[in-house]
Design an enzyme around this catalytic site. Sequence first.
Site, PDB file in Angstrom:
ATOM      1  N   ASP A   1       0.794  -1.380   0.090  1.00 58.03           N
ATOM      2  CA  ASP A   1       0.029   0.026  -0.026  1.00 58.03           C
ATOM      3  C   ASP A   1       1.024   1.173   0.038  1.00 58.03           C
ATOM      4  O   ASP A   1       1.793   1.308   0.715  1.00 58.03           O
ATOM      5  CB  ASP A   1      -0.829  -0.092   1.454  1.00 58.03           C
TER       6      ASP A   1
ATOM      7  N   HIS B 180     -10.247  -5.823  -1.901  1.00 60.64           N
ATOM      8  CA  HIS B 180      -8.799  -5.764  -1.649  1.00 60.64           C
ATOM      9  C   HIS B 180      -9.073  -6.251   0.030  1.00 60.64           C
ATOM     10  O   HIS B 180      -9.768  -5.714   0.810  1.00 60.64           O
ATOM     11  CB  HIS B 180      -8.128  -4.955  -1.910  1.00 60.64           C
TER      12      HIS B 180
HETATM   13  P1  AMP Z   1      -9.821   1.357   0.888  1.00 56.91           P
HETATM   14  O1  AMP Z   1     -10.488   1.179  -0.506  1.00 56.91           O
HETATM   15  O2  AMP Z   1     -10.210   2.213   1.920  1.00 56.91           O
HETATM   16  O3  AMP Z   1      -9.918  -0.261   1.666  1.00 56.91           O
HETATM   17  O4  AMP Z   1      -8.271   1.516   0.518  1.00 56.91           O
HETATM   18  C1  AMP Z   1      -7.690   1.532  -0.559  1.00 56.91           C
HETATM   19  C2  AMP Z   1      -5.971   1.646  -0.327  1.00 56.91           C
HETATM   20  O5  AMP Z   1      -5.591   1.750  -1.538  1.00 56.91           O
HETATM   21  C3  AMP Z   1      -5.679   2.987   0.336  1.00 56.91           C
HETATM   22  O6  AMP Z   1      -5.029   2.497   1.810  1.00 56.91           O
HETATM   23  C4  AMP Z   1      -4.518   3.280  -0.546  1.00 56.91           C
HETATM   24  O7  AMP Z   1      -3.494   4.105  -0.075  1.00 56.91           O
HETATM   25  C5  AMP Z   1      -4.275   2.099  -1.422  1.00 56.91           C
HETATM   26  N1  AMP Z   1      -4.051   2.826  -2.848  1.00 56.91           N
HETATM   27  C6  AMP Z   1      -4.444   3.303  -3.499  1.00 56.91           C
HETATM   28  N2  AMP Z   1      -3.805   3.605  -4.738  1.00 56.91           N
HETATM   29  C7  AMP Z   1      -2.636   2.801  -4.646  1.00 56.91           C
HETATM   30  C8  AMP Z   1      -1.529   2.400  -5.435  1.00 56.91           C
HETATM   31  N3  AMP Z   1      -1.528   3.098  -6.710  1.00 56.91           N
HETATM   32  N4  AMP Z   1      -0.876   1.548  -5.034  1.00 56.91           N
HETATM   33  C9  AMP Z   1      -0.733   0.974  -3.597  1.00 56.91           C
HETATM   34  N5  AMP Z   1      -1.671   1.422  -3.094  1.00 56.91           N
HETATM   35  C10 AMP Z   1      -2.800   2.307  -3.243  1.00 56.91           C
END
Ligand code: AMP
Length: 132
Positions: free
Chosen positions: A29, A93
């Site tokens: 992340d 995820h």
């Molecule tokens: P959530 O949808 O609230 O469970 O969280 C989505 C997660 O995806 C967050 O913790 C973001 O930091 C992470 N995230 C978003 N874009 C990216 C990326 N390009 N690479 C890695 N992590 C990501």
Amino acid sequence: MASIFTKIINGEIPCYKIAEDDSYFAFLDINPISEGHTLVVPKKEVDYIFDLEDEVLTGLMNFSKKVALGIDEALGTIRTGVIVEGMEVPHAHVHLVPIYFEGQPVSLGRKTEVSKERMEELAQLIGKAVKA
Ligand code: AMP
């Protein structure tokens, strides 16, 4: 339109990759709660985790277990926590959050600064420790 995670899986957007198989993909992340915070996603793009077919959901948890045990081995955690929220990215995820000490705050609002070099190192260390 493809989700950002599908673009990562397809190599269109860079990531700190940890492991993959035919159906699942794990990467760090970019806003980690703690060092080694990892996301595990099914390659099949479905928004809500509980809309996944039973076997895909089971496979996602089995793959998450392998990655979590790799995190524990590589990083010397006391355990790895699991969070599923999914309100930001509409592609199911699992968050795997390394826990290093009792009382460590583990929630999605928290962020830890990790350098690019350390992110690369973490991905390598965890990737090597994940058993096929
Ligand atoms: P959530 O949808 O609230 O469970 O969280 C989505 C997660 O995806 C967050 O913790 C973001 O930091 C992470 N995230 C978003 N874009 C990216 C990326 N390009 N690479 C890695 N992590 C990501």
